[in-house]
Design a protein around this motif. Sequence first.
Motif, PDB file in Angstrom:
ATOM      1  N   ILE A  56     -16.082   9.192  12.251  1.00 32.97           N
ATOM      2  CA  ILE A  56     -17.459   9.333  12.699  1.00 32.97           C
ATOM      3  C   ILE A  56     -18.299   8.335  11.919  1.00 32.97           C
ATOM      4  O   ILE A  56     -18.445   8.442  10.707  1.00 32.97           O
ATOM      5  N   GLY A  57     -18.804   7.343  12.613  1.00 33.04           N
ATOM      6  CA  GLY A  57     -19.687   6.376  11.984  1.00 33.04           C
ATOM      7  C   GLY A  57     -18.965   5.140  11.488  1.00 33.04           C
ATOM      8  O   GLY A  57     -17.832   5.195  11.024  1.00 33.04           O
ATOM      9  N   ILE A  58     -19.654   4.012  11.593  1.00 31.26           N
ATOM     10  CA  ILE A  58     -19.081   2.731  11.194  1.00 31.26           C
ATOM     11  C   ILE A  58     -18.888   2.659   9.686  1.00 31.26           C
ATOM     12  O   ILE A  58     -17.967   2.004   9.200  1.00 31.26           O
ATOM     13  N   VAL A  59     -19.707   3.347   8.910  1.00 30.52           N
ATOM     14  CA  VAL A  59     -19.578   3.320   7.451  1.00 30.52           C
ATOM     15  C   VAL A  59     -18.239   3.922   7.032  1.00 30.52           C
ATOM     16  O   VAL A  59     -17.539   3.376   6.174  1.00 30.52           O
ATOM     17  N   ARG A  60     -17.859   5.028   7.643  1.00 26.39           N
ATOM     18  CA  ARG A  60     -16.577   5.661   7.307  1.00 26.39           C
ATOM     19  C   ARG A  60     -15.395   4.792   7.726  1.00 26.39           C
ATOM     20  O   ARG A  60     -14.402   4.691   7.011  1.00 26.39           O
ATOM     21  N   ILE A  61     -15.494   4.178   8.891  1.00 26.54           N
ATOM     22  CA  ILE A  61     -14.409   3.306   9.361  1.00 26.54           C
ATOM     23  C   ILE A  61     -14.276   2.112   8.428  1.00 26.54           C
ATOM     24  O   ILE A  61     -13.165   1.721   8.060  1.00 26.54           O
ATOM     25  N   ARG A  62     -15.393   1.515   8.015  1.00 22.91           N
ATOM     26  CA  ARG A  62     -15.333   0.384   7.082  1.00 22.91           C
ATOM     27  C   ARG A  62     -14.717   0.804   5.752  1.00 22.91           C
ATOM     28  O   ARG A  62     -13.962   0.053   5.139  1.00 22.91           O
ATOM     29  N   ALA A  63     -15.029   2.015   5.308  1.00 21.17           N
ATOM     30  CA  ALA A  63     -14.433   2.521   4.070  1.00 21.17           C
ATOM     31  C   ALA A  63     -12.924   2.686   4.233  1.00 21.17           C
ATOM     32  O   ALA A  63     -12.153   2.324   3.333  1.00 21.17           O
ATOM     33  N   LYS A  64     -12.474   3.204   5.377  1.00 19.71           N
ATOM     34  CA  LYS A  64     -11.041   3.355   5.626  1.00 19.71           C
ATOM     35  C   LYS A  64     -10.336   2.006   5.655  1.00 19.71           C
ATOM     36  O   LYS A  64      -9.251   1.845   5.095  1.00 19.71           O
ATOM     37  N   ILE A  65     -10.963   1.044   6.307  1.00 15.78           N
ATOM     38  CA  ILE A  65     -10.377  -0.301   6.363  1.00 15.78           C
ATOM     39  C   ILE A  65     -10.300  -0.886   4.956  1.00 15.78           C
ATOM     40  O   ILE A  65      -9.289  -1.477   4.561  1.00 15.78           O
ATOM     41  N   GLY A  66     -11.372  -0.707   4.189  1.00 17.21           N
ATOM     42  CA  GLY A  66     -11.376  -1.205   2.812  1.00 17.21           C
ATOM     43  C   GLY A  66     -10.290  -0.577   1.965  1.00 17.21           C
ATOM     44  O   GLY A  66      -9.623  -1.254   1.179  1.00 17.21           O
ATOM     45  N   LEU A  67     -10.073   0.729   2.121  1.00 19.75           N
ATOM     46  CA  LEU A  67      -9.024   1.402   1.368  1.00 19.75           C
ATOM     47  C   LEU A  67      -7.630   0.944   1.795  1.00 19.75           C
ATOM     48  O   LEU A  67      -6.731   0.798   0.962  1.00 19.75           O
ATOM     49  N   ARG A  68      -7.444   0.715   3.090  1.00 24.96           N
ATOM     50  CA  ARG A  68      -6.159   0.179   3.561  1.00 24.96           C
ATOM     51  C   ARG A  68      -5.897  -1.195   2.944  1.00 24.96           C
ATOM     52  O   ARG A  68      -4.791  -1.473   2.481  1.00 24.96           O
ATOM     53  N   ASN A  69      -6.914  -2.046   2.952  1.00 23.06           N
ATOM     54  CA  ASN A  69      -6.756  -3.381   2.386  1.00 23.06           C
ATOM     55  C   ASN A  69      -6.497  -3.316   0.890  1.00 23.06           C
ATOM     56  O   ASN A  69      -5.680  -4.066   0.358  1.00 23.06           O
ATOM     57  N   LEU A  70      -7.193  -2.425   0.197  1.00 23.92           N
ATOM     58  CA  LEU A  70      -6.987  -2.256  -1.236  1.00 23.92           C
ATOM     59  C   LEU A  70      -5.565  -1.793  -1.530  1.00 23.92           C
ATOM     60  O   LEU A  70      -4.897  -2.314  -2.428  1.00 23.92           O
ATOM     61  N   ALA A  71      -5.073  -0.831  -0.761  1.00 20.94           N
ATOM     62  CA  ALA A  71      -3.703  -0.348  -0.955  1.00 20.94           C
ATOM     63  C   ALA A  71      -2.692  -1.456  -0.728  1.00 20.94           C
ATOM     64  O   ALA A  71      -1.722  -1.600  -1.480  1.00 20.94           O
ATOM     65  N   TYR A  72      -2.909  -2.283   0.300  1.00 27.95           N
ATOM     66  CA  TYR A  72      -2.005  -3.407   0.551  1.00 27.95           C
ATOM     67  C   TYR A  72      -2.045  -4.383  -0.609  1.00 27.95           C
ATOM     68  O   TYR A  72      -0.997  -4.840  -1.092  1.00 27.95           O
ATOM     69  N   ASN A  73      -3.245  -4.718  -1.088  1.00 25.63           N
ATOM     70  CA  ASN A  73      -3.364  -5.686  -2.176  1.00 25.63           C
ATOM     71  C   ASN A  73      -2.729  -5.183  -3.468  1.00 25.63           C
ATOM     72  O   ASN A  73      -2.100  -5.949  -4.197  1.00 25.63           O
ATOM     73  N   VAL A  74      -2.857  -3.895  -3.752  1.00 23.91           N
ATOM     74  CA  VAL A  74      -2.235  -3.330  -4.952  1.00 23.91           C
ATOM     75  C   VAL A  74      -0.719  -3.386  -4.828  1.00 23.91           C
ATOM     76  O   VAL A  74      -0.010  -3.778  -5.770  1.00 23.91           O
ATOM     77  N   SER A  75      -0.177  -3.017  -3.673  1.00 24.72           N
ATOM     78  CA  SER A  75       1.277  -3.056  -3.496  1.00 24.72           C
ATOM     79  C   SER A  75       1.779  -4.496  -3.573  1.00 24.72           C
ATOM     80  O   SER A  75       2.850  -4.760  -4.118  1.00 24.72           O
ATOM     81  N   ARG A  76       1.015  -5.421  -3.050  1.00 23.66           N
ATOM     82  CA  ARG A  76       1.392  -6.844  -3.117  1.00 23.66           C
ATOM     83  C   ARG A  76       1.369  -7.325  -4.567  1.00 23.66           C
ATOM     84  O   ARG A  76       2.251  -8.065  -4.991  1.00 23.66           O
ATOM     85  N   LEU A  77       0.377  -6.901  -5.327  1.00 18.23           N
ATOM     86  CA  LEU A  77       0.283  -7.271  -6.743  1.00 18.23           C
ATOM     87  C   LEU A  77       1.482  -6.729  -7.515  1.00 18.23           C
ATOM     88  O   LEU A  77       2.063  -7.443  -8.343  1.00 18.23           O
ATOM     89  N   VAL A  78       1.879  -5.491  -7.237  1.00 15.32           N
ATOM     90  CA  VAL A  78       3.049  -4.908  -7.908  1.00 15.32           C
ATOM     91  C   VAL A  78       4.295  -5.738  -7.628  1.00 15.32           C
ATOM     92  O   VAL A  78       5.097  -6.018  -8.518  1.00 15.32           O
ATOM     93  N   LEU A  79       4.466  -6.159  -6.380  1.00 14.35           N
ATOM     94  CA  LEU A  79       5.627  -6.975  -6.044  1.00 14.35           C
ATOM     95  C   LEU A  79       5.591  -8.323  -6.736  1.00 14.35           C
ATOM     96  O   LEU A  79       6.616  -8.813  -7.216  1.00 14.35           O
ATOM     97  N   LEU A  80       4.410  -8.941  -6.815  1.00 17.80           N
ATOM     98  CA  LEU A  80       4.302 -10.259  -7.443  1.00 17.80           C
ATOM     99  C   LEU A  80       4.503 -10.188  -8.953  1.00 17.80           C
ATOM    100  O   LEU A  80       5.109 -11.070  -9.557  1.00 17.80           O
ATOM    101  N   VAL A  81       3.996  -9.135  -9.586  1.00 10.26           N
ATOM    102  CA  VAL A  81       4.158  -8.995 -11.039  1.00 10.26           C
ATOM    103  C   VAL A  81       5.614  -8.689 -11.378  1.00 10.26           C
ATOM    104  O   VAL A  81       6.138  -9.181 -12.385  1.00 10.26           O
ATOM    105  N   ALA A  82       6.277  -7.913 -10.540  1.00 11.20           N
ATOM    106  CA  ALA A  82       7.665  -7.557 -10.793  1.00 11.20           C
ATOM    107  C   ALA A  82       8.605  -8.747 -10.622  1.00 11.20           C
ATOM    108  O   ALA A  82       9.686  -8.770 -11.195  1.00 11.20           O
ATOM    109  N   ALA A  83       8.214  -9.738  -9.862  1.00 15.01           N
ATOM    110  CA  ALA A  83       9.084 -10.889  -9.578  1.00 15.01           C
ATOM    111  C   ALA A  83       9.189 -11.869 -10.697  1.00 15.01           C
ATOM    112  O   ALA A  83       8.694 -11.942 -11.678  1.00 15.01           O
TER     113      ALA A  83
END
Length: 113
Positions: free
Chosen positions: A86-113
């Motif tokens: 409900i509302g564009i603010v909530r959708i933007r927050a969800k998208i931001g959290l998805r992107n943050l989760a992807y970036n954190v997982s990507r960082l973990v993979l890069l640091v481990a390598a």
Amino acid sequence: MFTELLDPDNTSKDVWADSAYRSEESLQELQAQGFREQLQREACCHKKLTAREQQGNRSRAKIRSRVEHVFEVIAMRTGSTLMRGIGIVRIRAKIGLRNLAYNVSRLVLLVAA
């Protein structure tokens, strides 16, 4: 929608897209607005791609795949690209959290390598 996505304030004048967006109208619009087209070419049954066109498709595909794989991984992890809320603010927050989760997982993979 193709021409609505063109941003004249973008610092890069390259436009990357697949062959579905290649038409005389879109090519003319890109040229009129000063963009450089990086659109894939598509062969048909009556006209094969030349060796140069095939090489161009390969070089463009290397760049495009780097971007498309990010969206593919995000869609696979979340189960869908469809978002409900409900509302564009909530959708933007969800998208931001998805992107943050992807970036954190990507960082973990890069640091481990």
